[in-house]
Scaffold this motif. Structure first.
Motif, PDB file in Angstrom:
ATOM      1  N   VAL A  52       0.712  -1.165  -0.087  1.00  0.00           N
ATOM      2  CA  VAL A  52       0.189   0.068   0.120  1.00  0.00           C
ATOM      3  C   VAL A  52       0.915   1.356   0.065  1.00  0.00           C
ATOM      4  O   VAL A  52       0.660   2.258  -0.715  1.00  0.00           O
ATOM      5  CB  VAL A  52      -1.010   0.055   1.105  1.00  0.00           C
ATOM      6  CG1 VAL A  52      -1.706   1.420   1.317  1.00  0.00           C
ATOM      7  CG2 VAL A  52      -1.968  -1.243   1.130  1.00  0.00           C
ATOM      8  N   THR A  53       1.922   1.254   0.840  1.00  0.00           N
ATOM      9  CA  THR A  53       2.771   2.359   0.872  1.00  0.00           C
ATOM     10  C   THR A  53       3.618   2.651  -0.386  1.00  0.00           C
ATOM     11  O   THR A  53       3.739   3.621  -0.836  1.00  0.00           O
ATOM     12  CB  THR A  53       4.108   2.010   2.025  1.00  0.00           C
ATOM     13  OG1 THR A  53       3.070   2.276   3.241  1.00  0.00           O
ATOM     14  CG2 THR A  53       4.853   3.274   2.102  1.00  0.00           C
ATOM     15  N   SER A  54       3.998   1.432  -1.136  1.00  0.00           N
ATOM     16  CA  SER A  54       4.644   1.638  -2.439  1.00  0.00           C
ATOM     17  C   SER A  54       3.646   2.273  -3.393  1.00  0.00           C
ATOM     18  O   SER A  54       4.133   3.123  -4.269  1.00  0.00           O
ATOM     19  CB  SER A  54       5.083   0.331  -2.702  1.00  0.00           C
ATOM     20  OG  SER A  54       6.050  -0.426  -1.860  1.00  0.00           O
ATOM     21  N   ALA A  55       2.540   1.892  -3.357  1.00  0.00           N
ATOM     22  CA  ALA A  55       1.583   2.368  -4.447  1.00  0.00           C
ATOM     23  C   ALA A  55       1.182   3.733  -4.070  1.00  0.00           C
ATOM     24  O   ALA A  55       1.063   4.666  -4.878  1.00  0.00           O
ATOM     25  CB  ALA A  55       0.095   1.774  -4.096  1.00  0.00           C
TER      26      ALA A  55
ATOM     27  N   ILE B  41      10.397   3.529  -7.153  1.00  0.00           N
ATOM     28  CA  ILE B  41      10.046   2.677  -5.941  1.00  0.00           C
ATOM     29  C   ILE B  41      10.303   1.152  -5.900  1.00  0.00           C
ATOM     30  O   ILE B  41       9.430   0.544  -7.044  1.00  0.00           O
ATOM     31  CB  ILE B  41       8.303   2.949  -5.480  1.00  0.00           C
ATOM     32  CG1 ILE B  41       8.347   4.493  -5.329  1.00  0.00           C
ATOM     33  CG2 ILE B  41       8.279   2.354  -4.372  1.00  0.00           C
ATOM     34  CD1 ILE B  41       9.089   5.099  -4.208  1.00  0.00           C
ATOM     35  N   ILE B  42      11.282   0.835  -5.055  1.00  0.00           N
ATOM     36  CA  ILE B  42      11.481  -0.600  -5.040  1.00  0.00           C
ATOM     37  C   ILE B  42      10.677  -1.108  -3.737  1.00  0.00           C
ATOM     38  O   ILE B  42      11.105  -0.673  -2.463  1.00  0.00           O
ATOM     39  CB  ILE B  42      13.000  -0.796  -4.861  1.00  0.00           C
ATOM     40  CG1 ILE B  42      13.630  -0.170  -6.318  1.00  0.00           C
ATOM     41  CG2 ILE B  42      13.397  -2.313  -5.006  1.00  0.00           C
ATOM     42  CD1 ILE B  42      15.211   0.011  -6.157  1.00  0.00           C
ATOM     43  N   GLU B  43       9.988  -2.322  -4.019  1.00  0.00           N
ATOM     44  CA  GLU B  43       9.417  -2.964  -2.656  1.00  0.00           C
ATOM     45  C   GLU B  43      10.245  -4.208  -2.513  1.00  0.00           C
ATOM     46  O   GLU B  43      10.178  -5.116  -3.429  1.00  0.00           O
ATOM     47  CB  GLU B  43       8.024  -3.137  -2.984  1.00  0.00           C
ATOM     48  CG  GLU B  43       7.201  -3.770  -1.822  1.00  0.00           C
ATOM     49  CD  GLU B  43       5.761  -4.184  -2.117  1.00  0.00           C
ATOM     50  OE1 GLU B  43       5.264  -4.873  -1.351  1.00  0.00           O
ATOM     51  OE2 GLU B  43       5.250  -3.774  -3.146  1.00  0.00           O
ATOM     52  N   GLY B  44      10.532  -4.331  -1.378  1.00  0.00           N
ATOM     53  CA  GLY B  44      11.173  -5.265  -0.750  1.00  0.00           C
ATOM     54  C   GLY B  44      10.262  -6.657  -0.348  1.00  0.00           C
ATOM     55  O   GLY B  44       8.952  -6.495  -0.766  1.00  0.00           O
ATOM     56  N   ALA B  45      10.742  -7.812   0.112  1.00  0.00           N
ATOM     57  CA  ALA B  45       9.891  -8.966   0.349  1.00  0.00           C
ATOM     58  C   ALA B  45       9.959  -9.303   1.937  1.00  0.00           C
ATOM     59  O   ALA B  45      11.035  -9.259   2.414  1.00  0.00           O
ATOM     60  CB  ALA B  45      10.567 -10.245  -0.296  1.00  0.00           C
ATOM     61  N   GLY B  46       8.846  -9.331   2.404  1.00  0.00           N
ATOM     62  CA  GLY B  46       8.909  -9.448   3.995  1.00  0.00           C
ATOM     63  C   GLY B  46       9.584  -8.222   4.672  1.00  0.00           C
ATOM     64  O   GLY B  46       9.706  -6.998   4.251  1.00  0.00           O
ATOM     65  N   GLY B  47      10.321  -8.454   5.900  1.00  0.00           N
ATOM     66  CA  GLY B  47      11.064  -7.611   6.628  1.00  0.00           C
ATOM     67  C   GLY B  47      12.495  -7.529   6.196  1.00  0.00           C
ATOM     68  O   GLY B  47      12.983  -8.293   5.323  1.00  0.00           O
ATOM     69  N   ILE B  48      13.177  -6.702   7.032  1.00  0.00           N
ATOM     70  CA  ILE B  48      14.738  -6.478   6.469  1.00  0.00           C
ATOM     71  C   ILE B  48      15.548  -7.792   6.879  1.00  0.00           C
ATOM     72  O   ILE B  48      16.524  -7.915   6.284  1.00  0.00           O
ATOM     73  CB  ILE B  48      15.346  -5.207   7.284  1.00  0.00           C
ATOM     74  CG1 ILE B  48      15.226  -5.357   8.708  1.00  0.00           C
ATOM     75  CG2 ILE B  48      14.536  -3.844   6.770  1.00  0.00           C
ATOM     76  CD1 ILE B  48      16.141  -4.243   9.461  1.00  0.00           C
ATOM     77  N   LEU B  49      15.114  -8.677   7.732  1.00  0.00           N
ATOM     78  CA  LEU B  49      16.010  -9.806   7.967  1.00  0.00           C
ATOM     79  C   LEU B  49      15.358 -11.114   7.301  1.00  0.00           C
ATOM     80  O   LEU B  49      15.965 -12.021   7.804  1.00  0.00           O
ATOM     81  CB  LEU B  49      16.342 -10.092   9.414  1.00  0.00           C
ATOM     82  CG  LEU B  49      17.237  -8.787  10.033  1.00  0.00           C
ATOM     83  CD1 LEU B  49      17.601  -9.195  11.521  1.00  0.00           C
ATOM     84  CD2 LEU B  49      18.783  -9.058   9.315  1.00  0.00           C
TER      85      LEU B  49
END
Length: 219
Positions: free
Chosen positions: A18-21, A101-109
């Motif tokens: 949602v934030t990425s959009a 805008i690049i969206e990652g997968a899950g959290g940072i770890l």
């Protein structure tokens, strides 16, 4: 690449997509999801397309499309793939120097292989992070841990966005302890539609552009 941001979260359901959009609309940006794990028929790229209503050519192809909705390291293993950091370089935007805008997968770890995590992927791509938090019991701990880890990795934090709900005390204590205050706080959408998201983007566009677009003018 100027005005490129990696959106990551304090956990899997923090509200990254949602934030990425929202950011794509506000910054008039292109969008890239490097790793999609599961939901290949209607993944995060498709969701962002539906919520923004932007043309298909504003979306860059995923580097890895994995069949199983799981941690990328495990989903890749099931597909017989060994994800390498060298797999990832910034793709060219569809409009030259447009924001990305690049969206990652899950959290940072979240692991992307047996050796490395999303944080290592961020270091590989080498762009600032926008961290997405969400208000729930335990979110202060998760937000502080995420910020401290990004700082320990010497990853630039371009901003913090809270997605959904309202908790002034959470915002206050995180800000007091880290010096990082939210760029914006996104509302909890009763029904997430393109019209609802566009209305929020229009209302908050001046705030985000004033804080993030330091080097170009999109007006």
């Amino acid at each position: 690449m100027e005005n490129t941001y990696f959106v990551t979260g304090i956990h899997t359901d923090a509200g990254k997509t949602v934030t990425s959009a929202f950011l794509q609309l506000v910054l008039d940006a292109d969008y890239w999801k490097p790793i999609q794990a599961g939901d290949l028929d209607f993944g995060d790229t498709d969701r962002v397309k539906a919520w923004t209503g932007l043309p298909a050519d504003r979306y860059l192809p995923e580097r890895h499309r994995l069949k199983t909705p799981a941690s990328p390291h495990y989903a890749a293993r099931l597909d017989g793939i060994d994800i390498q950091l060298s797999d990832f370089t910034l793709p060219p935007c569809t409009r030259g120097s447009a924001p990305l805008i690049i969206e990652g997968a899950g959290g940072i770890l979240v692991p992307i292989n047996d050796r490395e995590t999303v944080a290592d992927l961020i270091k590989q791509i080498n762009v600032p992070v926008i961290l997405v938090s969400r208000h729930y019991l335990g979110s202060i701990n998760h937000t502080l841990l995420s910020i401290k880890y990004l700082q320990a990795m010497d990853i630039e934090i371009a901003g913090l966005i809270y997605s959904g709900g309202d908790s002034p005390e959470t915002v206050r204590i995180v800000g007091e302890q880290t010096g990082i205050w939210p760029l914006v706080e996104l509302p909890e959408f009763e029904e997430l539609t393109a019209a609802a998201l566009r209305k929020v983007a229009e209302d908050l566009r001046p705030v985000i552009q004033g804080k993030l677009l330091n080097k170009i003018n999109l007006q």
